[in-house]
Design a protein around this motif. Structure first.
Motif, short mmCIF file in Angstrom:
data_model
loop_
_atom_site.label_atom_id
_atom_site.label_comp_id
_atom_site.label_asym_id
_atom_site.label_seq_id
_atom_site.Cartn_x
_atom_site.Cartn_y
_atom_site.Cartn_z
N PHE A 128 -6.84 7.76 1.52
CA PHE A 128 -5.62 7.82 0.72
C PHE A 128 -5.59 9.04 -0.20
CE2 PHE A 128 -5.40 3.56 2.33
CZ PHE A 128 -4.06 3.46 2.63
N SER A 130 -4.98 12.47 0.04
CA SER A 130 -4.44 13.37 1.05
C SER A 130 -4.95 14.79 0.83
CB SER A 130 -2.92 13.35 1.01
OG SER A 130 -2.47 13.92 -0.19
N ALA A 395 6.33 21.07 4.23
CA ALA A 395 7.06 19.84 3.92
C ALA A 395 7.13 19.69 2.41
CB ALA A 395 6.38 18.63 4.54
N ASP A 398 4.65 17.25 0.75
CA ASP A 398 3.28 17.73 0.56
C ASP A 398 3.20 18.71 -0.61
OD1 ASP A 398 1.75 16.41 2.70
OD2 ASP A 398 3.12 17.45 4.02
N SER A 425 2.15 10.71 -3.46
CA SER A 425 2.05 10.81 -2.00
C SER A 425 2.49 9.50 -1.35
CB SER A 425 0.61 11.08 -1.56
OG SER A 425 0.12 12.24 -2.15
N LEU A 426 2.00 8.38 -1.89
CA LEU A 426 2.35 7.09 -1.30
C LEU A 426 3.84 6.81 -1.49
CD1 LEU A 426 -0.71 4.90 -2.37
CD2 LEU A 426 -0.16 5.76 -0.10
N PHE A 429 5.80 8.83 0.97
CA PHE A 429 5.66 8.27 2.32
C PHE A 429 6.55 7.02 2.47
CE2 PHE A 429 3.60 5.15 5.12
CZ PHE A 429 3.77 5.80 6.32
N LEU A 430 6.49 6.15 1.45
CA LEU A 430 7.30 4.93 1.51
C LEU A 430 8.79 5.27 1.49
CD1 LEU A 430 5.22 2.67 -0.88
CD2 LEU A 430 5.51 2.40 1.58
N ARG A 431 9.16 6.27 0.69
CA ARG A 431 10.56 6.68 0.64
C ARG A 431 11.01 7.15 2.03
NH1 ARG A 431 13.10 11.42 -0.41
NH2 ARG A 431 15.09 11.35 -1.49
N HIS A 432 10.15 7.91 2.70
CA HIS A 432 10.48 8.37 4.04
C HIS A 432 10.68 7.18 4.98
CE1 HIS A 432 9.77 10.03 8.09
NE2 HIS A 432 10.29 11.13 7.60
N SER A 433 9.75 6.23 4.92
CA SER A 433 9.85 5.11 5.86
C SER A 433 10.96 4.16 5.46
CB SER A 433 8.51 4.37 5.95
OG SER A 433 8.25 3.66 4.76
N ALA A 434 11.39 4.22 4.18
CA ALA A 434 12.47 3.33 3.73
C ALA A 434 13.83 3.86 4.15
CB ALA A 434 12.43 3.16 2.22
N ARG A 435 13.90 5.15 4.53
CA ARG A 435 15.17 5.74 4.97
C ARG A 435 14.99 6.25 6.38
NH1 ARG A 435 16.80 9.29 -0.36
NH2 ARG A 435 17.38 7.53 -1.64
N GLU A 471 11.25 4.33 13.18
CA GLU A 471 10.38 3.84 12.11
C GLU A 471 10.02 2.39 12.40
OE1 GLU A 471 8.01 4.58 9.58
OE2 GLU A 471 9.55 6.13 9.40
N ALA A 476 11.31 -2.60 3.41
CA ALA A 476 11.91 -1.49 2.67
C ALA A 476 13.08 -0.85 3.41
CB ALA A 476 10.85 -0.44 2.34
N ASN B 127 15.33 -2.82 -2.13
CA ASN B 127 14.80 -3.17 -0.82
C ASN B 127 13.31 -3.43 -0.85
OD1 ASN B 127 17.34 -2.76 0.11
ND2 ASN B 127 16.95 -0.70 0.89
N PHE B 128 12.63 -2.92 -1.90
CA PHE B 128 11.18 -3.12 -1.94
C PHE B 128 10.81 -4.54 -2.33
CE2 PHE B 128 11.42 1.44 -1.76
CZ PHE B 128 10.39 1.73 -0.88
N PHE B 475 -1.55 11.24 5.84
CA PHE B 475 -2.89 11.34 5.28
C PHE B 475 -3.73 10.08 5.43
CE2 PHE B 475 -1.79 9.03 1.39
CZ PHE B 475 -0.44 9.29 1.24
N ALA B 476 -3.09 8.90 5.34
CA ALA B 476 -3.89 7.68 5.34
C ALA B 476 -4.51 7.39 6.70
CB ALA B 476 -3.05 6.49 4.86
N ASN B 506 7.02 9.50 13.62
CA ASN B 506 8.26 9.82 12.92
C ASN B 506 8.04 10.84 11.82
OD1 ASN B 506 9.46 7.68 14.43
ND2 ASN B 506 8.35 6.31 13.08
N SER B 511 -1.63 16.79 5.93
CA SER B 511 -2.97 16.31 6.24
C SER B 511 -3.11 16.08 7.73
CB SER B 511 -3.27 15.02 5.48
OG SER B 511 -3.03 15.17 4.10
N ARG B 542 9.85 20.29 11.95
CA ARG B 542 8.80 20.46 10.95
C ARG B 542 7.66 21.31 11.51
NH1 ARG B 542 7.29 16.86 6.92
NH2 ARG B 542 9.49 16.48 6.62
#
Lengths: 585, 585
Positions: A128, A130, A395, A398, A425-426, A429-435, A471, A476, B127-128, B475-476, B506, B511, B542
């Motif tokens: 975790f 990164s 990106a 990053d 970072s987390l 990542f979560l924001r990316h996967s949430a949209r 995704e 989320a 949503n979280f 990274f994870a 996706n 990393s 990307r």
């Protein structure tokens, strides 16, 4: 759980004279490099210089016994020394514990945590951290360390865990006490020599007739040369009497056997820093060890590294040291000098022990400014101010994580900086996967392959809407997914089928399952069948445990092509009513 | 940002007498239900009963003006009342603020936060809160509320934010003061009547000749009937003199115009609870509103809901109320009674205002035990103790998150419970994505489709290893991914090509990009080419910003089929040397 088997059992069995010769030569070179470095990093950690030597004896032997890397050289390193200084100073303020005792406890806690991580197979936690966070942390630590050591060069003290604090303290020192010119002269000369030596020494030795590898190794002795020369100068000119601070009298002898103090207050105060030191040390060590192992087609084991580093830190705790880890520079020197097995580490330990026994009188007149110069030259090579720009160019997430880590470390200290970077970072990542990215797909003509209608020239059907979601479906993004499907369907009156193409869906959690059920229900009320295609095995297994498959109005197709063949054979056959879409500009 | 346009502009333009009739009828039924509920929830929130009535007047008008749901009925609800009680009690202890003033401030802060979320388009944050976390929170709050109200039924006080605290306080009350039997008699009778009435009243009314919808609506008046009957009993038998606690004298009149107190201490103490109340209230409201809107093919807008709820809470703050949100039970009643537009809410507000003006003398003799009975019956219908089992059966992660939320709320309070649930949900999601599923794939015979060799009968080539990774690369999981590729390659000596199939990738962060570069380099040293296939558009864009494509030894194929055609045409042609793999057992 399989029993842990130290790698030493394997390499010791085949150990012979030739290997011992190679290991011995490497050990001599590493020892010459490590003696001044150990003294310098102990100073950086705010500890007596001897602690640096002690941390370079027993821990090396412990790592050799349990670690899996053949060439990793453990001992005191710059960033962990900086973290030790911050943690012990903080614990001293909060609990009144002596910094040297706190450093022992810190090493002990770190060792126990590393062993616990090995036992619980928790090595993955280090993932975790990164690359941008680690890179930013190292660059920022390098700047912090260099700023702090600048005080030693100028003959004033600079304290603090953050850049503003260090600069303020430096400014106050300069205003109240002024520059000590003899210190600056000696330190500045050492800095200039070492700075030039990093690039200039090797070609010089080459022209003097040395082979390329010998020249490289000889160049690494530059700090030792600077140390010896400065000792001579200080001694002859009696610079100590002119205010040049020196290391002073060191106790001669082998490391004392110590036990870290065990107070609940102190343990509570140091547990957080110990965890972070363990993680950072582990990540650094594994990166270095993996890089070197790959060059010789060897493999390292993350679990064995945890055990090796854990044992090394416990060894440091019981022998007057402080937290240790695998160092990049010394490991590369060890590798380049031809070390074959961890026995090189044992030989190095013997060399340092000899220094502790016999050379300590020599260091009495060693100026702290020269140690500071060796530290500054070493850490500035780690500073990479263009890295955030490169990360940002690749990106934004990053780049942001790296900049946040750097600013956090510089402005609020190492721990806050790293935790900020990891949290950001987390969150990104979560924001990316949430949209999630979603694409309406069509068939690439002449193939059974389906791609985004906006990027490829593909065939689609007016009756069948094929949507790919890029995704995993989880809480989320479940609601956003529902909304997107609803709006895609709303503008297509002729629709009779919706196919959700799932090659990128690696997980459907309970929240998303309820969204799928809602979509299925709403489409059914509009007279539209809902199908899935390319559902992966693990996801399909999970769906089998629910009632979703019973209520699904449509079918589950192995491939998107099979779905289109069944639902609108005309399009897949490539007939005339193909709706050809051109890629977007 | 587009300008916000209240939905009221649209429905007001077409408002006519017929719609007004429907809205008026619905408002009468909701008012009868809402008067006792408002008094009860104010008691639950630890506030004077009048606060409940005031929170049901101006906020309803504010929501009607700005909200997007046609039928959502806002006002005091059980779980938000519970959270208000906990937050105001805590703030009173920490800053000495009066609970009623703290409730105003809480409503004001919550309103401002909801408007800020709307302005910053932060609605997605809700949503979280996953379904298991919300479900667990509601079940646990129901148990907490019922346990707390049990004290009112027994005539002893039960205080506390956690189940152990409430039960201890209940036990102490029973030991020191004993049960008040008249209170238990009145409360128990109301509880029995309301409990039976939830299911028993509607069939009774049906048999009496009422239509199904009229019977349903009439059954909702049961609490009002219980309230009126208990007032008569208490008044005639003078039970107040026998220790039955009654509501007492209420001020008659419209809500006072108030301004919440603005102290920095109090704002700091209430900001956290206000944020959580905003989120929970928003999620609850949107769920109810979406469910009802879908039944009539209407749509709601999350942003408009944020504005509507924000305005309603600010209205509560300036009119002597406390935090409000959309309630499930009252919205369903409103919907079933035929409400057509938010004007029904305005009519309901008028009804409650009339009650506040003219009916307050009536409530003097209303026993608190009967209010407690209405609360207990309402919240126990929300408790679903089998839900964790169902969640666990579908997926352990969902079951764990739900159980953690329930235990957290019961044992450590609402805030800790919800935050624990959210943190655990995110941690389990990250853990899943950190340990990605990877599959070696082969061609499904007779198709261009590639699937897992362990699950399907597929064709593979000894020279080409096709690996599908079922997760975004970040990274994870980057290091685990490197390790898996290395071990897959190690046991295949004939290998010449590795194709990484990327339909599920996706995102490739920095990393992971460095891991791909390392894999490419290591494979090149072993004489193996590294290819990618089915890389998605956004990911390819990307990669185009990096140097990876320049250094890649192999190619990027549009499809896995195209890759196999180029690298090992024999397999794709379906020739004799196919290595057929059977699915694992």
């Amino acid at each position: 759980m399989a029993m842990f088997r130290p790698a030493a059992i394997d390499w010791l069995r085949r150990y012979d004279g030739q290997t011992a010769g190679a290991d011995g030569l490497a050990a001599i070179i590493v020892t010459i490099m490590l003696v001044p470095q150990s003294l310098a990093y102990a100073m950086l950690a705010g500890l007596p210089p001897a602690a640096g030597l002690y941390a370079s004896i027993l821990p090396l032997i412990a790592y050799a016994a349990f670690g899996s890397s053949r060439t990793l050289a453990v001992g005191p390193v710059a960033v962990v020394s900086l973290m030790t200084a911050a943690a012990t100073a903080e614990a001293a303020v909060r609990t009144g514990i002596d910094p040297a005792a706190a450093a022992l406890l810190l090493a002990g806690l770190s060792g126990v945590m590393l062993l616990a991580m090995a036992a619980l197979r928790l090595g993955f936690v280090a993932n975790f951290l990164s690359h941008p966070v680690i890179g930013g942390f190292i660059t920022a630590s390098g700047l912090l360390i260099a700023a702090g050591q600048a005080g030693h060069l100028l003959g004033v003290s600079a304290r603090g865990d953050t850049l503003p604090a260090i600069l303020t303290s430096l400014y106050d020192g300069l205003v109240t006490r002024g520059v000590n010119w003899p210190t600056l002269a000696v330190g500045g000369a050492a800095l200039a020599f070492l700075g030039w030596g990093r690039k200039g020494l090797k070609p010089l030795f080459r022209r003097a007739g040395l082979g390329p590898r010998t020249a490289e190794a000889a160049a690494k002795a530059a700090p030792a040369v600077a140390v010896l020369a400065s000792i001579v100068v200080v001694n002859r000119l009696d610079l100590a009497a002119m205010g040049v601070r020196v290391v002073g009298v060191l106790p001669a002898g082998l490391p004392p056997l110590t036990l870290p103090p065990l107070g609940l207050d102190a343990v509570m105060a140091l547990a957080g820093p110990a965890a972070l030191i363990s993680l950072i040390g582990f990540v650094e060590s594994v990166s270095v060890a993996q890089t070197l192992a790959a060059k010789r087609r060897q493999r390292i084991s993350a679990d064995a590294e945890l055990v090796g580093l854990g044992a090394a830190n416990i060894a440091a705790a019981v022998s007057g040291g402080y937290p240790v880890t695998g160092g990049f520079a010394r490991s590369v020197v060890n590798f380049d000098a031809g070390a074959q097995t961890p026995m090189a580490g044992v030989f190095t330990a013997a060399g340092i022990a000899a220094a502790a026994l016999f050379l300590t009188p020599l260091f009495r007149d060693l100026p702290q400014a020269v140690l500071a110069a060796t530290i500054i030259v070493a850490v500035l090579s780690l500073v990479d101010l263009k890295a955030p720009l490169r990360a940002w160019a690749y990106a934004r997430a990053d780049g942001l994580a790296m900049v946040a880590t750097i600013l956090g470390v510089l402005l609020a200290g190492v721990e806050v900086g790293i935790l900020t970077g990891v949290a950001l970072s987390l969150a990104l990542f979560l924001r990316h996967s949430a949209r999630p990215h979603m694409a309406v797909v069509g068939q690439v003509p002449g193939s059974q392959h389906f791609r985004n209608v906006d990027r490829h020239a593909v065939a689609t059907s007016p009756h069948v809407l094929s949507v790919r979601i890029d995704e995993s479906l989880y809480f989320a993004n479940a609601r956003a997914f529902e909304d997107r499907i609803a709006s895609l369907v709303a503008c297509r009156p002729a629709l009779r089928h919706v196919v959700l193409m799932c090659p990128a869906v690696n997980l459907i959690d309970l929240s998303a399952l309820e969204s799928l059920e809602a979509i299925n229900r709403r489409l059914a009320e509009a007279g539209i069948d809902f199908h899935l295609s390319e559902v992966k095995g693990p996801v399909m297994d999970r769906l089998g445990h629910s009632h979703f498959l019973d209520m699904l109005t449509g079918r589950i197709f192995l491939s998107q092509h099979a779905a289109m063949q069944a639902l609108d054979p005309v399009v897949t056959a490539g007939a005339d009513d193909l709706t050809m879409r051109l890629p977007a500009s």
